[in-house]
Design a protein around this motif. Structure first.
Motif, PDB file in Angstrom:
ATOM      1  N   ALA A   1      17.448 -63.380 -38.950  1.00  0.00           N
ATOM      2  CA  ALA A   1      16.993 -64.682 -38.009  1.00  0.00           C
ATOM      3  C   ALA A   1      15.546 -65.180 -38.226  1.00  0.00           C
ATOM      4  O   ALA A   1      15.302 -66.533 -37.872  1.00  0.00           O
ATOM      5  CB  ALA A   1      17.280 -64.211 -36.597  1.00  0.00           C
TER       6      ALA A   1
ATOM      7  N   THR B   1      21.482 -65.881 -41.511  1.00  0.00           N
ATOM      8  CA  THR B   1      22.349 -65.016 -40.734  1.00  0.00           C
ATOM      9  C   THR B   1      22.725 -63.494 -41.414  1.00  0.00           C
ATOM     10  O   THR B   1      22.242 -63.524 -42.539  1.00  0.00           O
ATOM     11  CB  THR B   1      24.076 -65.737 -40.780  1.00  0.00           C
TER      12      THR B   1
ATOM     13  N   GLU C   1      25.347 -62.032 -41.896  1.00  0.00           N
ATOM     14  CA  GLU C   1      26.369 -62.082 -42.907  1.00  0.00           C
ATOM     15  C   GLU C   1      25.723 -62.658 -44.434  1.00  0.00           C
ATOM     16  O   GLU C   1      26.103 -61.976 -45.443  1.00  0.00           O
ATOM     17  CB  GLU C   1      27.622 -63.120 -42.590  1.00  0.00           C
ATOM     18  N   GLU C   2      24.740 -63.624 -44.365  1.00  0.00           N
ATOM     19  CA  GLU C   2      24.174 -63.975 -45.557  1.00  0.00           C
ATOM     20  C   GLU C   2      23.331 -62.967 -45.896  1.00  0.00           C
ATOM     21  O   GLU C   2      23.118 -62.805 -47.222  1.00  0.00           O
ATOM     22  CB  GLU C   2      23.402 -65.321 -45.341  1.00  0.00           C
TER      23      GLU C   2
END
Length: 216
Positions: free
Chosen positions: A166, A171, A173-174
């Motif tokens: 962050a 993210t 997920e990324e």
């Protein structure tokens, strides 16, 4: 070591009621709270003692959870983090519910699987003043926070520092799909070096690492 009072005797071990688990001095235990809605207390057994009626008491040194400390829980405190306090107490051995393991912070981060009985401690805590030892630890990322082992972080291939997804506009997920990551500062440095056709050796990266891993 304190002397045993008349009519009392020191015990080498105690078997937890209703189990075959044996507690010895130095073991960490879970102790039943007065309110059933609360989590069990965690303590280190300092002494086991029986009186002439065979009532067994344990002298314990309490671990505090972050939310039980004066400063409260902070972002970098992990779910299984405990502080070893200077608060000692004597309790009935019958309040011991089970055993647990309080790891060093380094050993905890190496666990492949964290069980319900696994905790870790990286600070000692003075209950009366709220002071911690050590009072400074390494910080990481642009947010300059100590490491929380519950949080995913990505490591820059340039400076070797660690970042929360962050904090680098990414993210979780990324972050999980990344094969390589370079922080914006190192990426900027790389662009400058390409322009100037300068290729620096590792001491530059080491200097960058030292500047980012400040103590707080």
């Amino acid at each position: 070591m304190a002397k045993t009072r008349p009519g009392k005797k020191d015990l080498d071990a105690y078997t937890i009621t209703g189990t075959n688990k044996v507690v010895r001095v130095g073991d960490c235990v879970l102790m039943r709270p007065s309110e059933t809605s609360k989590l069990p207390y965690v303590a280190r057994v300092e002494k086991i003692e029986a009186d002439n009626r065979n009532n067994i008491k344990v002298r314990v040194r309490w671990y505090y959870r972050p939310e039980e400390s004066i400063g409260g829980r902070r972002q970098f405190h992990g779910a299984k983090e405990l502080f070893l306090s200077d608060h000692y107490d004597v309790q009935s051995a019958h309040t011991i519910e089970g055993k647990c393991i309080v790891h060093t912070f380094k050993n905890y981060t190496k666990l492949e699987n964290v069980g319900a009985e696994d905790y870790y401690c990286r600070f000692e805590y003075k209950a009366a003043t709220g002071a911690f030892t050590p009072d400074r630890v390494a910080v990481y990322c642009t947010c300059e926070m100590p490491y929380n082992p519950d949080d995913l972080m990505v490591q820059c291939e340039g400076c070797k520092d660690w970042y929360h997804p962050a904090c680098v506009s990414m993210t979780i997920e990324e972050a999980k799909k990344l094969d390589h990551f370079v922080c914006s500062e190192c990426a900027s440095d790389a662009d400058i070096k390409k322009t100037e056709n300068i290729f620096s050796a590792s001491p530059v990266a080491e200097d960058k690492l030292d500047s980012k891993r400040r103590k707080r």
